[in-house]
Design a protein around this motif. Structure first.
Motif, short mmCIF file in Angstrom:
data_model
loop_
_atom_site.label_atom_id
_atom_site.label_comp_id
_atom_site.label_asym_id
_atom_site.label_seq_id
_atom_site.Cartn_x
_atom_site.Cartn_y
_atom_site.Cartn_z
N UNK A 1 0.83 -1.83 -0.18
CA UNK A 1 0.29 0.13 -0.16
C UNK A 1 0.72 1.53 -0.13
N UNK B 1 -7.80 9.89 0.98
CA UNK B 1 -7.91 8.27 1.24
C UNK B 1 -8.33 7.51 2.32
N UNK C 1 -11.74 7.12 0.85
CA UNK C 1 -11.92 5.67 -0.66
C UNK C 1 -12.13 4.66 0.13
N UNK C 2 -11.48 4.35 1.85
CA UNK C 2 -11.96 3.90 1.92
C UNK C 2 -13.23 2.68 2.40
N UNK C 3 -13.75 3.67 2.99
CA UNK C 3 -14.54 3.51 3.96
C UNK C 3 -16.10 4.57 2.83
N UNK C 4 -16.41 4.61 2.11
CA UNK C 4 -17.60 5.52 1.53
C UNK C 4 -18.54 5.07 1.84
N UNK C 5 -18.99 4.54 1.92
CA UNK C 5 -20.35 4.12 2.56
C UNK C 5 -20.78 4.41 3.99
N UNK C 6 -19.57 4.72 4.73
CA UNK C 6 -19.59 4.97 6.27
C UNK C 6 -19.69 6.50 6.55
N UNK D 1 -20.45 8.44 -2.66
CA UNK D 1 -20.32 7.43 -3.34
C UNK D 1 -19.03 6.58 -3.56
N UNK D 2 -19.34 5.07 -3.65
CA UNK D 2 -17.94 4.53 -3.91
C UNK D 2 -17.51 4.73 -4.90
N UNK D 3 -16.35 4.98 -5.53
CA UNK D 3 -15.54 5.40 -6.37
C UNK D 3 -15.53 6.83 -6.39
N UNK D 4 -16.27 7.62 -5.72
CA UNK D 4 -16.09 9.45 -6.05
C UNK D 4 -15.26 10.13 -6.26
N UNK E 1 -26.05 10.79 -2.37
CA UNK E 1 -25.61 11.52 -3.93
C UNK E 1 -26.50 10.73 -4.51
N UNK F 1 -20.51 5.55 -10.77
CA UNK F 1 -19.40 4.98 -9.94
C UNK F 1 -19.27 4.45 -9.08
N UNK G 1 -21.76 -2.98 6.97
CA UNK G 1 -22.73 -1.77 6.22
C UNK G 1 -22.46 -2.43 4.66
N UNK H 1 -7.57 1.96 -3.56
CA UNK H 1 -8.13 1.76 -2.67
C UNK H 1 -9.14 0.96 -2.81
N UNK H 2 -9.49 -0.59 -1.69
CA UNK H 2 -10.66 -1.35 -1.94
C UNK H 2 -11.93 0.00 -1.28
N UNK H 3 -13.10 0.39 -1.74
CA UNK H 3 -13.98 0.24 -1.44
C UNK H 3 -14.84 -0.45 -0.40
N UNK I 1 -1.60 -6.57 -4.28
CA UNK I 1 0.09 -6.18 -4.69
C UNK I 1 0.55 -7.38 -5.92
#
Lengths: 219, 1035
Positions: A127, A140, A143-148, A152-155, B129, B138, B180, B640-642, B658
């Protein structure tokens, strides 16, 4: 003052600075360092990270936050330079370098091995190294916790022009929604005089809004 | 023993490697060709099937066979790519796979995307959103990406097994917020599989994988009777690893791995498996799955003898050695060095050049020069390999300067192609047809022909631009704009015609699509239909001879047109499910949907190529340039994996990201092992310092440790510097110092405010009064400060005619009047209201001033023009002054008032002829008898001898009235005016000297902090470029 006393004074100062830097680079302490440009603040940070790494911290678990991209890039580069020197240094050179960093710790063969491995480990931290600007760190996290965060995920982060346009739109909508209230509010702020922060804020928003009208389509 | 060809022999299972640095495809072709020739069967080659990882490699292998055979034509083997299985064209050599009806039907990617988007929209409608289609898409893309990644790591006839996700959060005692995520993921874990099942389809990712799995199953049951070779694949995808495992054990099968490191000692190799970023880790994993030891792998016949790149390989392998073994690097380096007589390290690095350019621009120049130099050799070939698309395009553009056309093989982004741009501009215009910026942008596009010929179009566009669209936006619709153009009488004619043509096109599209022009929301396919109809109508062109070219044929022409048509057709088929989308933001949505689509180029240069790392795999060139070697570019930053934490993804069996870095490292190592290699990076990227790629760090550090030097391409860098325009900057030369002939220096009739400009900023005076250069208003600009000042002046004039100027009613009226004046100058309703609302103090001041002069019995005279002639060293000059307000008191005193909405000159400046507007006005009044008129038109003659008061009134937050003759030290008006006369003549005298230049703001200490965008003349003087460097010029 004679030259000699001058030199003695300077030497003493230098020794004190080195001692202070060393103390500030001790990861066991919480430290606030404030110094002139070029005094070695970045060096202290690099030393601190190096000492953490030597003590066995995983490189990806150290967070260093800067305020500019340039500073973040410089810190990474300097850290890689330091660790890169260690990895190919002869044993005696490396013992010297580690001794400068932590005079109290004996640099035995095991420690040299650890020190040499840090370069590749830091380069390949999963990482990436977390030496970054406050903005990219926060982005960052989002981006890792968009729902929280309710995003929008991928914003994507807005650029300045888009920000201006959206602010303009928001102000316009707010004023259209309640023109009377807005006039009263502005008049009140006006009466309170230009020194009022709130008044300045509105004026600022107003200017931004005027500016942004000129930007037009995002094409 | 199994052998793909009897003559080859080889290991069992039949796994080979072609070492890095050997031309993979040439070697592959040559050996296969030899073996077929030895078999004596004339159809042996045609019966052979070869599977490669990429289409480009497949094409290149065909060429390699031809080259190896030395003939012009050849009965080719069946060359396929792993991704193209099965062979739907029926060319399948006899194993019946083409007709396998059990193969599941894959859903369309776009269909999946829109299904995901509509489901997210329905599910998360409450989220802020979710009302924005771009945001929803997105999110849908992020989900689709996760689906794809999961399928790549999956195996077996079913879709990816998401059931392990259930209870994962509790089992692993993860933070509760992951619930969630898990809940959101039910869209792809539960709902999507159910939808697929009901449709009898399978996910697109699973379909690709299943094909490979079925082929593996079939071949392991009934081995094909023809030779099968899988070559060049590292086995990064699980299903292809499994197929490789089967093929290696076929009676006539073989697997040829790219660049397996067989020289590495066993102790180090053990580390590779656990080091995912190591270049060999992918191959190590593949061998493990295949159940093959590294030592069992044979060297592909033909590679054994000459191996000129062995030393380079040794250096690269050592530089990229697994991180854990770097603890002994100095010792390893000594060992490596001791291995051969000549210094392995120095020899291995020869032919390898490392260039760190200052910025992307100079990196591109260096690369372009390197590519160009390859062409000097009539046989030479070269490739630029970089994942950085922007750099690739920059280099392609640089090469055009020498008329070398090389396409970026990954293609041009559709959204930036001519057709793509046109579609986006049309969409933006449909969103808001009267928006001046969008309108002008559309009309400037080469595809926007409007069925007019070129001259006609240009005339109409210029007319519209200059006469109708400049300044603040005033029109909400095309009809408003047409009305405005009509107001211009004949001059507006071409603009009216153009706007009417546009209106007709818009109306026509509305009729065609059944959308009204005020439609706020409609399904995306309807909008797209409207965009297409409008774009086609707009694209019509007429050549000078009168032939009309249909818009559709221009719009959809060429590769970009085809790609756009294809993309739009897909969107129209699948996007209805998204439901109505708003008109506002349409352009953003369409751009987002076109994003990521590319226009594939058709022709390529015979000897040069610009490739992405994936496309460059297995290809060989005389010179190879690896560029963009910065962290975050190559290797790329891992996203980053959302939805899933790394440990959750691991628990599900999804490959860790990786691994991609490891694959990228393998690409790098393979490519860098070729003979002549140039590695480049840029020290700065996107306006910030960049960090060098980890591979370069390792390589440079190894070189330092071994005390060998890396070639740094000095000649190339110097050449690149030399061909770029000289950017060294001489501030002395940049400063404008116009000295026009004296006979052209007489400005004629000028306003006193212009004399003020002359004094303060002679260059601006020169540009305006002598060169007659005036800036155009910006398009759709906010109301400028000048217009705001005018609105205030007019308000102050309004007030003088009001019967009552005191009390709350008058203040309210003043507010309304100011807002009306502001709107007339193009302020939006909101801006006008805002200005009026917060100008209470200033409005009160204006009213009080009027009331005061009425109390004194003075007659207020507004907007008066006074003029007088002066005989100067430059010849006769007529000075004029517009007086904002004049008060003639009963005692004959004339008060001259100038309103300033900004900051008036200080008293000191005014007295020192540095702000001479008022003193010159006084001079004019004293010099000639002036006739002025009252509000009701009554003429009044001012006596030149009358006492004069000169005053500034500053409006704004803190209104203030100040008279020049007041204040300290006290000043006698007669003396002041006499001195003003002298100073004005002195000014003319000075500029009557031929050597006197019109300098830009010569007095630095008085230089106002005017930003370029506020005053266009600061820009014209290019003051930002030299202003810092030069100090004050002595007067």
């Amino acid at each position: 003052m004679t030259d000699e006393t001058l030199i003695q004074g300077a030497t003493a100062h230098y020794a004190a600075t080195v001692a202070n830097q060393r103390r500030a680079a001790d990861p066991a302490r919480s430290v606030w360092a404030s110094a002139n440009a070029g005094a070695g603040k970045t060096k202290v940070l690099i030393d601190r990270i190096a000492r953490l790494l030597l003590a066995g911290a995983a490189p990806e678990q150290i967070l260093a936050v800067t305020y500019t991209k340039a500073a973040a890039a410089e810190m990474q580069t300097r850290l890689f330079e330091t660790l890169g020197r260690w990895t190919v240094a002869s044993d005696s050179e490396l013992v010297g370098a580690l001794g400068d960093l932590e005079p109290d710790v004996v640099a035995d063969a095991g420690r040299l091995k650890v020190a040499r491995r840090l370069f590749a480990r830091a380069l390949e931290a999963p990482g990436g190294l977390q030496i970054q600007t406050i903005h990219s760190f926060c982005t960052a996290i989002l981006q890792r916790f968009p729902l929280e965060a309710g995003l929008t995920p991928g914003f994507r982060v807005l650029d300045e022009i888009e920000t201006g346009q959206l602010q303009a739109r928001a102000l316009e909508l707010a004023m259209q929604g309640a023109p009377q209230h807005f006039s009263v509010l502005i008049a009140r702020l006006d009466e309170e005089g230009p020194g009022q922060t709130a008044g300045r804020g509105t004026a600022h928003a107003d200017n931004r809004w005027r500016d942004s009208r000129g930007c037009g389509a995002r094409l | 023993m199994a052998a793909v060809f009897p003559s080859l022999g080889g290991p069992d299972p039949s796994v080979f490697t072609i070492p890095a640095g050997t031309s993979f495809l040439d070697r592959l072709a040559a050996t296969v060709l030899d073996a077929c020739a030895m078999s004596g069967d004339p159809f042996a080659l045609a019966d052979t099937m070869i599977l490669l990882p990429t289409r480009r490699a497949a094409r290149a292998l065909g060429d390699a066979f031809l080259a190896a055979s030395g003939r012009d034509a050849l009965l080719m083997p069946s060359i396929r790519t792993l991704a193209d299985l099965p062979f739907e064209d029926g060319m399948d050599p006899g194993d019946g796979l083409a007709g396998d009806l059990d193969a599941p039907v894959a859903c369309d990617r776009l269909e999946r995307l829109f299904w995901l988007a509509s489901t997210i929209k329905a599910r998360d409608f409450a989220a802020e959103w979710a009302s924005d289609p771009v945001a929803v898409l997105a999110a849908a893309r992020a989900l689709a990406d996760l689906l794809d990644r999961a399928e790549l790591s999956a195996s077996g006839p079913e879709g990816f097994d998401w059931s392990r996700l259930n209870g994962l959060v509790e089992r692993r005692e993860l933070a509760a917020h992951w619930e969630k995520s898990v809940d959101f993921l039910s869209i792809i874990t539960t709902h999507w599989p159910a939808v697929l099942e009901s449709r009898g389809q399978c996910d697109v990712g699973r379909a690709g994988r299943t094909r490979l799995e079925r082929l593996a199953a079939r071949w392991s049951q009934t081995p094909p009777d023809h030779p099968v070779i899988i070559a060049g694949s590292t086995g990064s995808v699980r299903a292809s690893r499994e197929l490789m495992s089967v093929v290696a054990r076929l009676p006539k099968g073989a697997v040829v791995l790219p660049g397996l490191d067989q020289a590495m000692d066993e102790a180090t190799w053990v580390q590779v498996l656990s080091d995912e970023q190591h270049p060999q880790s992918g191959l190590a994993r593949t061998l493990q799955v295949m159940g093959v030891e590294r030592s069992q792998v044979g060297v592909w016949p033909g590679c054994e003898s000459a191996d000129p790149m062995a030393q380079r390989r040794a250096v690269l392998n050592e530089a990229l050695t697994p991180k854990e073994v770097t603890s002994d690097w100095p010792a390893r380096i000594r060992e490596l060095r001791a291995k051969s007589v000549d210094d392995t390290l120095q020899a291995g690095l020869s032919g390898l050049t490392l260039i760190s350019a200052d910025n992307e621009e100079s990196e591109a120049t260096i690369i372009a020069l390197a590519l160009r130099s390859v062409l000097e050799d009539p046989e030479g070939t070269a490739a630029l390999v970089t994942p950085d698309q922007a750099l690739a395009r920059r280099v392609a553009a640089k090469l055009q300067r020498w008329d070398i056309a090389v396409n970026v093989s990954s293609g041009e982004p559709l959204a930036l192609s001519a057709t793509g741009m046109m579609l986006r501009l049309v969409t933006a215009w449909i969103e808001d047809p009267a928006c001046p910026v969008r309108l002008l942008a559309l009309l400037a596009h080469p595809l926007c022909g409007l069925g007019m010929d070129r001259t006609e179009r240009a005339t109409a566009r210029d007319c519209l631009d200059r006469l109708v669209l400049r300044g603040p936006r005033t029109a909400d619709s095309l009809a408003d704009l047409i009305a405005r153009a009509r107001d211009m009488k004949e001059a507006g004619g071409p603009a009216v015609a153009l706007l009417e043509a546009l209106q007709a096109i818009l109306d026509q599209s509305c009729t065609q699509t059944g959308l009204s022009d005020g439609e706020c929301a409609a399904p995306l396919p309807d909008w797209l239909l409207m965009v297409i109809a409008t774009a086609e109508a707009l694209a019509a062109d007429r050549s000078p001879d009168g032939t009309v070219l249909a818009g559709a044929s221009r719009l959809w022409a060429g590769p970009a047109g085809e790609a756009a048509a294809l993309a739009l057709a897909g969107l129209q088929t699948h996007s209805a499910i998204l439901g109505p989308v708003p008109r506002a933001g349409l352009e953003r949505l369409v751009s987002a949907l076109l994003d990521g689509q590319v226009v594939r180029p058709i022709d390529t240069h015979p000897r040069l190529a610009i490739l992405g790392p994936l496309e460059a795999r297995l290809l060989a060139f005389d010179t190879i340039i690896l560029s963009g070697l910065n962290e975050g570019v190559w290797p790329a930053r891992l996203p980053h994996d959302p939805f899933l934490s790394p440990s959750m993804a691991g628990a599900l069996g999804i490959d860790r990201p990786e691994r991609r870095t490891g694959l990228a490292a393998h690409d790098f190592a393979q490519l860098a092992a070729q003979q002549r290699v140039l590695l480049t990076r840029s020290a700065r990227q996107a306006d910030a310092p960049a960090v060098e790629s980890r591979w370069l760090w390792r390589l440079r550090t190894l070189a330092v440790g071994a005390r060998v030097t890396l070639e740094t391409g000095g000649d190339l860098v110097r050449l690149a510097d030399a061909i770029e325009p000289d950017r060294t900057f001489d501030p002395g030369r940049a400063r404008p110092e116009p000295r026009p002939p004296v006979r052209h220096r007489n400005p004629g009739r000028i306003a006193v405010t212009q004399v003020e400009t002359w004094v303060r900023d002679p260059y601006k005076f020169y540009a305006r009064q002598l060169m007659r250069l005036f800036p155009l208003d910006p398009v759709d600009a906010p109301m400028g400060t000048g217009k705001r000042g005018e609105a205030w002046h007019l308000l102050a004039e309004d007030v003088t005619s009001w019967p009552v100027v005191t009390g709350a009613a008058a203040l309210a009226e003043a507010r309304v009047a100011l807002a009306a004046r502001m709107r007339a100058f193009g302020a939006t309703g909101n801006a006008a209201t805002l200005e009026a609302a917060r100008s209470t103090t200033a409005l009160q001041f204006v009213l009080a001033m009027e009331a005061g002069s009425r109390d004194r019995g003075a007659r207020a005279l507004v907007e008066q023009q006074v003029e007088a002639d002066f005989e100067t060293a430059l010849g006769p000059i007529r000075l004029r002054a517009r007086v904002d307000r004049m008060e003639a008191a009963p005692d004959g005193t004339v008060t001259v008032i100038d309103y300033k909405t900004g900051t008036p000159p200080s008293r000191k400046e005014a007295l020192a002829f540095y702000g001479p507007q008022l003193t010159l006005t006084g001079l004019i009044i004293r010099r000639e008898a002036q006739i002025v008129r009252t509000v009701d038109g009554q003429p009044i003659q001012l006596k030149p001898a009358a006492p004069v008061s000169l005053q500034y009134v500053k409006l704004g937050r803190e209104p203030k009235r100040s008279a020049l003759e007041g204040g300290k030290p006290p000043i006698d008006m007669d003396t002041l005016i006499a001195r003003t006369d002298d100073r004005f003549h002195a000014l003319c005298d000075r500029f009557a000297r031929p050597g006197q230049a019109y300098l830009f703001q010569p007095l630095v200490k008085h230089r106002r902090k005017t930003r370029t965008f506020v005053d266009p003349y600061v820009h014209l003087a290019r003051a930002d470029e030299w202003g810092e460097a030069l100090g004050t010029e002595p007067e």
